[in-house]
Write a protein that holds these residues in place. Structure first.
Motif, PDB file in Angstrom:
ATOM      1  N   ALA A   3       0.829  -1.199   0.000  1.00 32.90           N
ATOM      2  CA  ALA A   3       0.000   0.000   0.000  1.00 32.90           C
ATOM      3  C   ALA A   3       0.855   1.237   0.000  1.00 32.90           C
ATOM      4  CB  ALA A   3      -0.887   0.011   1.218  1.00 32.90           C
ATOM      5  N   ARG A   4       0.299   2.324  -0.587  1.00 27.07           N
ATOM      6  CA  ARG A   4       1.117   3.514  -0.662  1.00 27.07           C
ATOM      7  C   ARG A   4       0.456   4.803  -0.218  1.00 27.07           C
ATOM      8  NH1 ARG A   4       2.900   7.022  -5.402  1.00 27.07           N
ATOM      9  NH2 ARG A   4       4.438   8.330  -4.417  1.00 27.07           N
ATOM     10  N   ARG A   5      -0.668   5.195  -0.769  1.00 25.93           N
ATOM     11  CA  ARG A   5      -1.110   6.578  -0.663  1.00 25.93           C
ATOM     12  C   ARG A   5      -1.151   7.098   0.762  1.00 25.93           C
ATOM     13  NH1 ARG A   5      -5.154   5.225  -4.742  1.00 25.93           N
ATOM     14  NH2 ARG A   5      -4.523   6.116  -6.701  1.00 25.93           N
ATOM     15  N   LEU A   6      -1.585   6.252   1.706  1.00 23.65           N
ATOM     16  CA  LEU A   6      -1.747   6.756   3.061  1.00 23.65           C
ATOM     17  C   LEU A   6      -0.582   6.396   3.970  1.00 23.65           C
ATOM     18  CD1 LEU A   6      -5.486   5.976   3.689  1.00 23.65           C
ATOM     19  CD2 LEU A   6      -4.465   8.156   3.135  1.00 23.65           C
ATOM     20  N   THR A   7       0.209   5.418   3.587  1.00 27.24           N
ATOM     21  CA  THR A   7       1.205   4.920   4.506  1.00 27.24           C
ATOM     22  C   THR A   7       2.555   4.806   3.835  1.00 27.24           C
ATOM     23  OG1 THR A   7       0.694   2.644   3.920  1.00 27.24           O
ATOM     24  CG2 THR A   7      -0.484   3.585   5.798  1.00 27.24           C
ATOM     25  N   GLY A   8       3.594   4.752   4.642  1.00 30.63           N
ATOM     26  CA  GLY A   8       4.915   4.471   4.122  1.00 30.63           C
ATOM     27  C   GLY A   8       5.025   2.996   3.822  1.00 30.63           C
ATOM     28  N   SER A   9       6.097   2.565   3.214  1.00 36.77           N
ATOM     29  CA  SER A   9       6.222   1.173   2.804  1.00 36.77           C
ATOM     30  C   SER A   9       7.448   0.547   3.432  1.00 36.77           C
ATOM     31  CB  SER A   9       6.311   1.095   1.286  1.00 36.77           C
ATOM     32  OG  SER A   9       6.354  -0.237   0.877  1.00 36.77           O
ATOM     33  N   LEU A 223       2.425  19.030 -11.359  1.00 35.56           N
ATOM     34  CA  LEU A 223       3.884  18.959 -11.253  1.00 35.56           C
ATOM     35  C   LEU A 223       4.422  17.754 -12.015  1.00 35.56           C
ATOM     36  CD1 LEU A 223       4.465  19.949  -7.509  1.00 35.56           C
ATOM     37  CD2 LEU A 223       4.332  21.417  -9.535  1.00 35.56           C
ATOM     38  N   ALA A 224       5.701  17.826 -12.375  1.00 38.57           N
ATOM     39  CA  ALA A 224       6.282  16.835 -13.282  1.00 38.57           C
ATOM     40  C   ALA A 224       6.842  15.596 -12.590  1.00 38.57           C
ATOM     41  CB  ALA A 224       7.406  17.496 -14.102  1.00 38.57           C
ATOM     42  N   ASN A 225       7.215  15.688 -11.334  1.00 38.13           N
ATOM     43  CA  ASN A 225       7.888  14.571 -10.677  1.00 38.13           C
ATOM     44  C   ASN A 225       7.035  13.300 -10.762  1.00 38.13           C
ATOM     45  OD1 ASN A 225       9.241  12.781  -8.993  1.00 38.13           O
ATOM     46  ND2 ASN A 225       9.894  14.400  -7.586  1.00 38.13           N
ATOM     47  N   PRO A 226       7.531  12.267 -11.441  1.00 38.54           N
ATOM     48  CA  PRO A 226       6.717  11.045 -11.595  1.00 38.54           C
ATOM     49  C   PRO A 226       6.407  10.356 -10.273  1.00 38.54           C
ATOM     50  CG  PRO A 226       8.960  10.707 -12.410  1.00 38.54           C
ATOM     51  CD  PRO A 226       8.815  12.169 -12.152  1.00 38.54           C
ATOM     52  N   GLN A 227       7.168  10.665  -9.246  1.00 35.06           N
ATOM     53  CA  GLN A 227       6.893  10.052  -7.947  1.00 35.06           C
ATOM     54  C   GLN A 227       5.514  10.437  -7.411  1.00 35.06           C
ATOM     55  OE1 GLN A 227       9.824  10.149  -4.912  1.00 35.06           O
ATOM     56  NE2 GLN A 227      11.526   9.659  -6.261  1.00 35.06           N
ATOM     57  N   LEU A 228       4.976  11.554  -7.902  1.00 38.88           N
ATOM     58  CA  LEU A 228       3.660  11.987  -7.463  1.00 38.88           C
ATOM     59  C   LEU A 228       2.532  11.205  -8.133  1.00 38.88           C
ATOM     60  CD1 LEU A 228       4.311  15.844  -7.612  1.00 38.88           C
ATOM     61  CD2 LEU A 228       4.165  14.432  -5.534  1.00 38.88           C
ATOM     62  N   ARG A 229       2.859  10.447  -9.169  1.00 45.00           N
ATOM     63  CA  ARG A 229       1.818   9.790  -9.964  1.00 45.00           C
ATOM     64  C   ARG A 229       1.950   8.276 -10.038  1.00 45.00           C
ATOM     65  NH1 ARG A 229      -1.119  13.729 -11.807  1.00 45.00           N
ATOM     66  NH2 ARG A 229      -2.496  12.119 -12.625  1.00 45.00           N
ATOM     67  N   ILE A 230       3.122   7.749  -9.687  1.00 46.21           N
ATOM     68  CA  ILE A 230       3.265   6.289  -9.736  1.00 46.21           C
ATOM     69  C   ILE A 230       3.373   5.740  -8.311  1.00 46.21           C
ATOM     70  CG2 ILE A 230       4.336   6.227 -12.010  1.00 46.21           C
ATOM     71  CD1 ILE A 230       7.046   5.900 -10.631  1.00 46.21           C
ATOM     72  N   GLU A 420      12.657   1.467  -4.384  1.00 47.57           N
ATOM     73  CA  GLU A 420      12.019   1.103  -5.653  1.00 47.57           C
ATOM     74  C   GLU A 420      11.459   2.341  -6.358  1.00 47.57           C
ATOM     75  OE1 GLU A 420      10.604  -3.235  -3.865  1.00 47.57           O
ATOM     76  OE2 GLU A 420       9.166  -1.598  -4.122  1.00 47.57           O
ATOM     77  N   LEU A 421      10.809   3.198  -5.592  1.00 44.88           N
ATOM     78  CA  LEU A 421      10.226   4.406  -6.169  1.00 44.88           C
ATOM     79  C   LEU A 421      11.298   5.289  -6.790  1.00 44.88           C
ATOM     80  CD1 LEU A 421       7.721   6.131  -6.649  1.00 44.88           C
ATOM     81  CD2 LEU A 421       8.051   7.120  -4.366  1.00 44.88           C
ATOM     82  N   ASN A 422      12.407   5.451  -6.092  1.00 41.79           N
ATOM     83  CA  ASN A 422      13.499   6.271  -6.618  1.00 41.79           C
ATOM     84  C   ASN A 422      14.107   5.673  -7.886  1.00 41.79           C
ATOM     85  OD1 ASN A 422      13.311   8.219  -4.598  1.00 41.79           O
ATOM     86  ND2 ASN A 422      14.747   7.167  -3.248  1.00 41.79           N
ATOM     87  N   ALA A 423      14.297   4.348  -7.871  1.00 46.93           N
ATOM     88  CA  ALA A 423      14.912   3.681  -9.026  1.00 46.93           C
ATOM     89  C   ALA A 423      14.028   3.789 -10.264  1.00 46.93           C
ATOM     90  CB  ALA A 423      15.181   2.218  -8.694  1.00 46.93           C
ATOM     91  N   ILE A 424      12.735   3.603 -10.084  1.00 47.04           N
ATOM     92  CA  ILE A 424      11.807   3.671 -11.219  1.00 47.04           C
ATOM     93  C   ILE A 424      11.676   5.109 -11.711  1.00 47.04           C
ATOM     94  CG2 ILE A 424       9.406   3.328 -11.914  1.00 47.04           C
ATOM     95  CD1 ILE A 424       9.328   0.985  -9.865  1.00 47.04           C
ATOM     96  N   SER A 425      11.521   6.035 -10.779  1.00 46.35           N
ATOM     97  CA  SER A 425      11.342   7.438 -11.154  1.00 46.35           C
ATOM     98  C   SER A 425      12.553   7.989 -11.894  1.00 46.35           C
ATOM     99  CB  SER A 425      11.064   8.288  -9.909  1.00 46.35           C
ATOM    100  OG  SER A 425       9.849   7.928  -9.305  1.00 46.35           O
TER     101      SER A 425
END
Length: 457
Positions: A3-9, A223-230, A420-425
């Motif tokens: 899960a992501r939107r509400l919690t850390g992973s 905003l452009a940062n893909p981390q906000l959308r994936i 993972e988020l950083n690597a993909i973004s």
């Protein structure tokens, strides 16, 4: 399931820590007739088949996460009502600050066989505790536990036990909800109709291109940062982000993912996003509040922020259902209530967990003007508080929309670890800058993310 939107992973960290400790799984009894759960000796009635039985009496510990300061009156009221309804019970409420070491502390409690009897946890912690046998299997111990909850949410709130079988080990509690928010004035300036917001992710990008052409850099779509959308966009597009067992990333294998990257790239080049926001960590809520973004954050709580800090922008804010896209429903991981399988008073703990999460108590908390949450029970969502909302201001509209949305939303939200988020973004950012094709960027992103899964980081 992540899960992501509400919690850390922190799923991987928790699972690794528990596994490294050599903890056993829920299982049969020992030579002395005891049973074990997570390597801890427990009452044999807490594990295995058969409904939980026993008197509702004795002391239990109830742990929340950073709620006592703002909601002490509410929780003390719930506790008092439970104790009055069940003479001989005592609930000791403790509140963890919920800082960066929260998960480690909870893991240590579980390993030490001192997990609180009733505990407020996020999805990631639920995954780890279920896998290692530290939570009651409600399918066995309370087979009717799911009746009060929205069916789609209950059905999807299942996590794998030590044998890989998915079970209900938690009771859904509250969630934040998700809606579309947008500046109606800016939409109209761009030639868009606020009464017809996009219904798909790629449709959003089509509208965003129109914004880029009309705005001349005076305002932007988002905003452009893909981390906000994936991975939220990908999930709504029904892209298979992970393999069914969650052990391998598969998003690069779906051509829809490349379409998404190409749409992001095209919009970035067209000026639909601020150039300096590609890797920025700035808060979209603040930029939206300055009147520089057409589309705002999706959490209804954001509307309260705008109302308090930028009332002129709030008056121009429109709200609409979130894009169901190819998935056909929204996703959103709720906060959960778990009952420790190591509890010495499991019957009391289960009774309190069900009392806390019943329709009446969930609705009472949702009505608190200091909180923006949505309940998980069908009866709560059907209450006039949600269904007969007075007013047509943005927040009132959001409350009506989310209450309806929660009836079909699932808990199948996917999370990425920070690594993972950083690597993909990072790979997607290269594609957006024109330094890689979408396909090459996604292949490299998937490879790097899978390496992180293998490393457990």
């Amino acid at each position: 399931m992540r899960a992501r939107r509400l919690t850390g992973s922190l799923t991987c960290l928790v699972v690794l820590t528990l596994t490294a400790a050599g903890c056993g799984l829920s299982g049969g009894g020992s030579d002395g007739g005891d049973a074990t759960a997570g390597g801890c000796k427990v009452d044999k009635g807490n594990v295995g088949s058969g409904k939980l039985s026993g008197d509702v009496k004795g002391k239990i510990t109830f742990q929340t996460t950073n709620l006592k300061k703002d909601f002490g009156k509410y929780f003390n009221g719930v506790i008092d009502a439970f104790e009055q309804a069940h003479p001989g019970t005592k609930v000791n409420w403790i509140d963890d600050p919920g800082d960066a070491t929260f998960t480690q502390r909870l893991v240590a409690d579980a390993q030490g066989c001192t997990l609180p009897d009733v505990v407020n946890i996020n999805v990631n912690t639920a995954v780890a505790l279920t896998k290692n046998g530290y939570l009651l299997n409600l399918d066995d111990k309370a087979p009717d536990a799911g009746k009060p909850f929205a069916p789609a949410l209950w059905k999807s709130s299942m996590y794998a036990d030590g044998d890989g079988k998915k079970v209900h080990s938690v009771l859904p509690w509250y969630s934040g909800g998700i809606v579309q928010t947008f500046n109606t004035d800016l939409m109209e300036k761009a030639g868009l109709d606020p009464a017809k917001p996009p219904t798909t992710v790629l449709g959003l990008f089509d509208d965003a291109e129109k914004i880029a052409k009309a705005s001349d850099g005076k305002y932007y779509a988002f905003l452009a940062n893909p981390q906000l959308r994936i991975p939220a966009d990908w999930q709504q597009m029904d892209i298979k982000i992970l393999s069914p067992d969650g052990k391998k990333f598969t998003f690069a294998d779906d051509p829809k993912t490349a379409q998404w990257v190409e749409a992001m790239t095209k919009l970035y080049k067209a000026g639909g996003m601020p150039r300096d926001s590609l890797s920025s960590t700035q808060d979209p809520a603040n930029v939206y509040g300055q009147g520089k973004l057409v589309y705002g954050p999706t959490n209804p709580n954001f509307l309260r922020f705008i109302q308090q800090n930028n009332p002129s922008v709030y008056k121009k804010t429109g709200v609409a259902p979130f894009m169901l896209d190819a998935l056909g429903h929204t996703v959103g991981a709720p906060q959960y209530i778990g009952v420790a399988s190591t509890s010495k008073n499991a019957s009391t703990a289960l009774a309190f967990a069900q009392f806390l999460t019943n329709a009446e108590n969930q609705l009472a908390w949702a009505k608190d003007p200091n909180v923006v949450i949505f309940p998980s029970t069908t009866a709560s969502l059907n209450d006039p508080f949600f269904q007969s909302v007075k007013g047509d201001d943005p927040f009132a509209e959001a409350r009506k929309i989310v209450a309806s949305d929660r009836k079909t939303a699932t808990a199948d939200e996917i999370a990425l670890t920070p690594g993972e988020l950083n690597a993909i973004s990072a790979q997607i950012q290269l594609a957006m800058q024109g330094k890689k094709s979408a396909e090459d960027a996604l292949k490299e992103a998937q490879s790097k993310a899978n390496q992180l899964i293998e490393q457990g980081s």
